[in-house]
Design a protein around this motif. Structure first.
Motif, short mmCIF file in Angstrom:
data_model
loop_
_atom_site.label_atom_id
_atom_site.label_comp_id
_atom_site.label_asym_id
_atom_site.label_seq_id
_atom_site.Cartn_x
_atom_site.Cartn_y
_atom_site.Cartn_z
N SER A 174 -20.04 91.20 40.26
CA SER A 174 -19.88 92.47 41.00
C SER A 174 -20.17 92.29 42.48
O SER A 174 -20.91 93.07 43.09
CB SER A 174 -20.81 93.54 40.40
OG SER A 174 -20.54 93.74 39.03
N LEU A 175 -19.58 91.26 43.05
CA LEU A 175 -19.85 90.94 44.45
C LEU A 175 -19.37 92.02 45.39
O LEU A 175 -18.33 92.67 45.14
CB LEU A 175 -19.22 89.59 44.80
CG LEU A 175 -20.00 88.38 44.30
CD1 LEU A 175 -19.13 87.15 44.23
CD2 LEU A 175 -21.22 88.14 45.18
N LYS A 176 -20.13 92.21 46.46
CA LYS A 176 -19.85 93.22 47.47
C LYS A 176 -19.64 92.55 48.82
O LYS A 176 -20.17 91.46 49.05
CB LYS A 176 -21.02 94.20 47.57
CG LYS A 176 -21.41 94.87 46.26
CD LYS A 176 -22.65 95.72 46.45
CE LYS A 176 -23.07 96.39 45.15
NZ LYS A 176 -24.30 97.21 45.34
N PRO A 177 -18.95 93.20 49.73
CA PRO A 177 -18.79 92.61 51.07
C PRO A 177 -20.12 92.27 51.73
O PRO A 177 -20.21 91.27 52.47
CB PRO A 177 -18.04 93.70 51.83
CG PRO A 177 -17.25 94.41 50.78
CD PRO A 177 -18.13 94.41 49.57
N GLU A 178 -21.15 93.05 51.45
CA GLU A 178 -22.46 92.78 52.06
C GLU A 178 -23.15 91.56 51.48
O GLU A 178 -24.21 91.15 51.97
CB GLU A 178 -23.38 94.01 51.95
CG GLU A 178 -23.48 94.59 50.56
CD GLU A 178 -22.54 95.77 50.36
OE1 GLU A 178 -21.36 95.69 50.80
OE2 GLU A 178 -22.98 96.76 49.73
N ASP A 179 -22.58 90.96 50.45
CA ASP A 179 -23.10 89.70 49.92
C ASP A 179 -22.58 88.50 50.72
O ASP A 179 -23.02 87.37 50.49
CB ASP A 179 -22.70 89.52 48.46
CG ASP A 179 -23.35 90.55 47.54
OD1 ASP A 179 -22.65 91.08 46.66
OD2 ASP A 179 -24.54 90.84 47.72
N THR A 180 -21.67 88.75 51.63
CA THR A 180 -21.13 87.67 52.46
C THR A 180 -22.23 87.03 53.29
O THR A 180 -22.97 87.71 54.01
CB THR A 180 -20.03 88.22 53.39
OG1 THR A 180 -18.93 88.69 52.60
CG2 THR A 180 -19.53 87.14 54.34
#
Length: 115
Positions: free
Chosen positions: A84-90
């Protein structure tokens, strides 16, 4: 001394999954802790998760329920399963080991979450 070699990472769409691996040059039983930090552009490096000798795990609040740390003792390797990766995990993700009072780091691997 501990050498850490990371693999995995890359580009994934939001909601996707990635798995990172980190192989240590010595038995992970000899390490106090092993885990993952990350650093996004313009931000400080932060703990994502680690596993302490004895099996206790710690997770940042922002990744609880989505990321899972595990280890393969025979391969002296820890894994980070990211769902469930999110852009903020970049960020650049760094493997970390604590041994003999010191911190050791992998070379870092880029994780980019973008559509």
């Amino acid at each position: 001394q501990v050498q850490l070699v990371e693999s995995g990472g890359g580009l994934v769409q939001p909601g996707g999954s990635l798995r990172l691996s980190c192989a240590a040059s010595r038995s992970i039983f000899s390490l106090y802790a092993m885990g993952w930090y990350r650093q996004a552009p313009g931000k400080q490096r932060e703990l994502v998760t680690n596993i302490i000798s004895g099996g206790i795990t710690n997770y940042a609040e922002s990744v609880k329920g989505r990321f899972t740390i595990s280890r393969d003792n025979a391969k002296n390797t820890v894994y980070l399963q990211m769902n469930s990766l999110k852009p903020e995990d970049t960020a650049v993700y760094y493997c970390n080991a604590q041994f003999g009072g010191g911190h050791y780091w992998g070379q870092g691997t880029q994780v980019t979450v973008s559509s």
